[in-house]
Structure formats: structure tokens, C-alpha cells
Design a protein around this motif. Structure first.
Motif, PDB file in Angstrom:
ATOM      1  N   VAL A   1       0.853  -1.198   0.000  1.00  0.00           N
ATOM      2  CA  VAL A   1       0.000   0.000   0.000  1.00  0.00           C
ATOM      3  C   VAL A   1       0.885   1.242   0.000  1.00  0.00           C
ATOM      4  O   VAL A   1       1.812   1.364   0.813  1.00  0.00           O
ATOM      5  CB  VAL A   1      -0.932   0.017   1.228  1.00  0.00           C
ATOM      6  CG1 VAL A   1      -1.744   1.318   1.272  1.00  0.00           C
ATOM      7  CG2 VAL A   1      -1.857  -1.192   1.211  1.00  0.00           C
ATOM      8  N   GLU A   2       0.591   2.160  -0.912  1.00  0.00           N
ATOM      9  CA  GLU A   2       1.323   3.422  -0.991  1.00  0.00           C
ATOM     10  C   GLU A   2       0.507   4.500  -0.297  1.00  0.00           C
ATOM     11  O   GLU A   2      -0.647   4.767  -0.674  1.00  0.00           O
ATOM     12  CB  GLU A   2       1.570   3.811  -2.444  1.00  0.00           C
ATOM     13  CG  GLU A   2       2.422   5.058  -2.616  1.00  0.00           C
ATOM     14  CD  GLU A   2       2.667   5.375  -4.077  1.00  0.00           C
ATOM     15  OE1 GLU A   2       2.109   6.398  -4.545  1.00  0.00           O
ATOM     16  OE2 GLU A   2       3.373   4.595  -4.751  1.00  0.00           O
ATOM     17  N   SER A   3       1.076   5.099   0.725  1.00  0.00           N
ATOM     18  CA  SER A   3       0.357   6.107   1.494  1.00  0.00           C
ATOM     19  C   SER A   3       0.297   7.429   0.738  1.00  0.00           C
ATOM     20  O   SER A   3       0.934   7.603  -0.315  1.00  0.00           O
ATOM     21  CB  SER A   3       1.019   6.311   2.854  1.00  0.00           C
ATOM     22  OG  SER A   3       2.342   6.766   2.684  1.00  0.00           O
ATOM     23  N   LEU A   4      -0.424   8.392   1.292  1.00  0.00           N
ATOM     24  CA  LEU A   4      -0.631   9.667   0.611  1.00  0.00           C
ATOM     25  C   LEU A   4       0.660  10.469   0.466  1.00  0.00           C
ATOM     26  O   LEU A   4       0.794  11.286  -0.457  1.00  0.00           O
ATOM     27  CB  LEU A   4      -1.678  10.490   1.380  1.00  0.00           C
ATOM     28  CG  LEU A   4      -3.073   9.849   1.488  1.00  0.00           C
ATOM     29  CD1 LEU A   4      -4.003  10.737   2.298  1.00  0.00           C
ATOM     30  CD2 LEU A   4      -3.651   9.587   0.098  1.00  0.00           C
ATOM     31  N   ASP A   5       1.634  10.246   1.343  1.00  0.00           N
ATOM     32  CA  ASP A   5       2.905  10.983   1.241  1.00  0.00           C
ATOM     33  C   ASP A   5       3.917  10.282   0.344  1.00  0.00           C
ATOM     34  O   ASP A   5       5.079  10.679   0.267  1.00  0.00           O
ATOM     35  CB  ASP A   5       3.496  11.221   2.627  1.00  0.00           C
ATOM     36  CG  ASP A   5       3.786   9.904   3.353  1.00  0.00           C
ATOM     37  OD1 ASP A   5       3.620   8.829   2.739  1.00  0.00           O
ATOM     38  OD2 ASP A   5       4.162   9.958   4.541  1.00  0.00           O
ATOM     39  N   GLY A   6       3.481   9.208  -0.324  1.00  0.00           N
ATOM     40  CA  GLY A   6       4.352   8.520  -1.268  1.00  0.00           C
ATOM     41  C   GLY A   6       5.151   7.381  -0.705  1.00  0.00           C
ATOM     42  O   GLY A   6       5.833   6.667  -1.459  1.00  0.00           O
ATOM     43  N   THR A   7       5.099   7.162   0.594  1.00  0.00           N
ATOM     44  CA  THR A   7       5.835   6.036   1.172  1.00  0.00           C
ATOM     45  C   THR A   7       5.055   4.741   0.960  1.00  0.00           C
ATOM     46  O   THR A   7       3.826   4.729   0.902  1.00  0.00           O
ATOM     47  CB  THR A   7       6.067   6.257   2.681  1.00  0.00           C
ATOM     48  OG1 THR A   7       4.808   6.396   3.338  1.00  0.00           O
ATOM     49  CG2 THR A   7       6.909   7.493   2.920  1.00  0.00           C
ATOM     50  N   SER A   8       5.807   3.672   0.822  1.00  0.00           N
ATOM     51  CA  SER A   8       5.195   2.370   0.544  1.00  0.00           C
ATOM     52  C   SER A   8       5.305   1.473   1.776  1.00  0.00           C
ATOM     53  O   SER A   8       6.343   1.451   2.454  1.00  0.00           O
ATOM     54  CB  SER A   8       5.887   1.704  -0.646  1.00  0.00           C
ATOM     55  OG  SER A   8       5.270   0.470  -0.944  1.00  0.00           O
TER      56      SER A   8
END
Length: 270
Positions: free
Chosen positions: A98-105
Motif C-alpha cells: 500500500v502506498e500512502s498519501l505521502d508517497g511512502t510504501s
């Protein structure tokens, strides 16, 4: 004159005490005897007869720990699903990225071992925190085996005790062709299941609706009677049962045998 003669005859009849009187025709006596025999038989059956007592309830074939939902601890976009239905997973094995809204996976792992029985998302889907990613049938119980979970309405669970015989009609093996699967009660939950507990055991709200009733159900665990002579490895009411192995996540209709009582006791409500 004819009328007068008949009137005189009737006046003399009370004095003819030596004349036989017909109380009932032979056919009438036969009917009386038949009714008396039927009543005697019905009375004997009422006190000495036997009526089976049973409780029917829905259930499913599964594992002792049932199914559980693996949820995402973070919101974001599902970039990759790493498992598919029927896959086996180990404890701590990644099942999705899952890729979060800040771009981290973030890789989401399964906290337990089991078999994937369903997915709750698609790749590319935006999900909130707590979204169900997959439903996993757990296989990490120390005594892992196939059992039947039966959900009996609490009002009808009186008298259910371990050891009671159970007959299971399996949806994938019609009883008319293959007979009934044999089992015995292993345990009965001391309290009715909450909606959350029922949802957790069967793997979701949709599945829980199938087994929910007007009153909260009690969970009855049924161990299947083994028989190495059949293809399925379990005992059936017929000689051979179905020609294939049994699988889990299969719905059943259970009939739990509670013994018998006389018709007279049933009338009294005992």
C-alpha cells in the motif's frame, strides 16, 4: 279399523316382557370394537411410544480458529496484491503493498498462517485505515483439523452437550445422493456470540448474515467422525459417501440428535 288394530298392538307391547329386544345391530358392535381397539392402541402409543428430538441449525466446514480479516493499518492506494484466493500464507508473510498519501510504501503482512479465501480490495483502489485486504482461514491452531461450526439460536441450545451425535447435510454433496456426514459435538460456547464475534469467525458481515438468527446464536463445534474406508476420509450415513475429498468454507445444515420422548410428555410440554 287398520289404525285401531295398530294402536291396540302398541298398548300390549309393554306387557310382552318375554319378547327379545334388539339393542344394536351386529354391524354396530363391530364399529364399537374397532373404535375401542384404536383408542387402546393410541393410549399405549402415547405412553410407550418414542418421538425423536432434534435441533436443526446452519453452519459451515472450516478450521477450529475459523476465518479472520487482515486489515490495512494505513490509508493509501493498493499498488500490489501479493496473494490470490486459495493461496497458503505463513505468519508475517506480505499480502499487499500500500502506498500512502505521502508517497511512502508499506507492505501489509498476515499476522497468522492460513489459506486465503477471499480478497477485499483491487489493485489501484484507494483505501482508508482498517480496510479489509484479505480474508484468511486460519490453520495455526495446535490441533488444526477440519470441523463444522454450527450456529444454534440460543433459545434452542438447551440440552446441547459434548458427545451428542450430529448429522450434517453438506451443500457440495447432496444428501439424496451421498447421505449425511457424521459428527459429534466437541464444545458449546457458554454464551451467545456477539455480532462482532460471528463476523470474525466466518470472515465478514456478508457471510455472518447467513448464520445470524433472530436471537444471538451459540457456537457449537462438531468434530467429524473419521472413516478411512471412504474417499473423503469421513463417515457418512451411506457406505461410501461422495467420491471426492471435502473442502472447507462449505455450508452445511446440521441436525443435532437430543434423544427421544413419549408423545404424552410432548403434550404436557416436558
Amino acid at each position: 279399523m287398520n289404525f285401531r288394530f295398530k294402536a291396540l298392538q302398541r298398548m300390549r307391547e309393554p306387557d310382552e316382557l318375554d319378547s327379545p329386544t334388539l339393542l344394536a345391530a351386529p354391524r354396530g358392535w363391530i364399529a364399537v370394537f374397532v373404535v375401542m381397539i384404536i383408542m387402546a392402541g393410541a393410549s399405549l402409543w402415547a405412553f410407550r411410544g418414542s418421538l425423536p428430538i432434534s435441533v436443526s441449525a446452519p453452519g459451515l466446514l472450516t478450521r477450529p480458529l475459523g476465518s479472520a480479516q487482515v486489515q490495512s493499518p494505513v490509508p493509501g492506494t493498493v499498488r500490489q496484491l501479493l496473494v490470490r484466493p486459495t493461496d497458503s500464507v505463513a505468519a508475517n508473510q506480505p499480502i499487499a503493498r500500500v502506498e500512502s498519501l505521502d508517497g511512502t510504501s508499506a507492505q501489509i503482512t498476515s499476522p497468522f498462517a492460513g489459506h486465503v479465501v477471499g480478497l477485499g480490495v483491487n489493485e489501484g483502489q484507494v483505501i482508508p485505515t482498517g480496510q479489509t485486504l484479505a480474508t484468511v482461514e486460519r490453520t495455526d491452531a495446535p490441533d488444526d483439523r477440519m470441523v463444522a461450526m454450527v450456529f444454534v439460536p440460543a433459545a434452542r441450545a438447551v440440552g446441547l452437550t459434548p458427545g451428542r451425535p450430529v448429522d450434517l447435510s453438506v451443500s457440495t454433496a447432496p444428501a439424496s445422493s451421498f447421505g449425511l456426514l457424521r459428527g459429534r459435538i466437541t464444545s458449546v460456547s457458554p454464551y451467545p456470540l456477539t455480532s462482532g464475534e460471528l463476523t470474525g469467525l466466518v470472515g465478514g458481515d456478508l457471510a455472518a448474515k447467513t448464520y445470524a438468527s433472530a436471537s444471538a446464536p451459540r457456537l457449537v463445534i462438531v468434530d467429524l467422525v473419521r472413516d478411512t474406508a471412504t474417499r473423503s476420509g469421513y463417515a457418512w450415513s451411506t457406505t461410501n459417501g461422495p467420491p471426492n475429498a471435502l473442502g472447507t468454507q462449505v455450508s452445511v445444515q446440521a441436525t443435532i440428535n437430543l434423544g427421544s420422548q413419549t408423545p404424552f410428555s410432548l403434550i404436557l410440554g416436558r
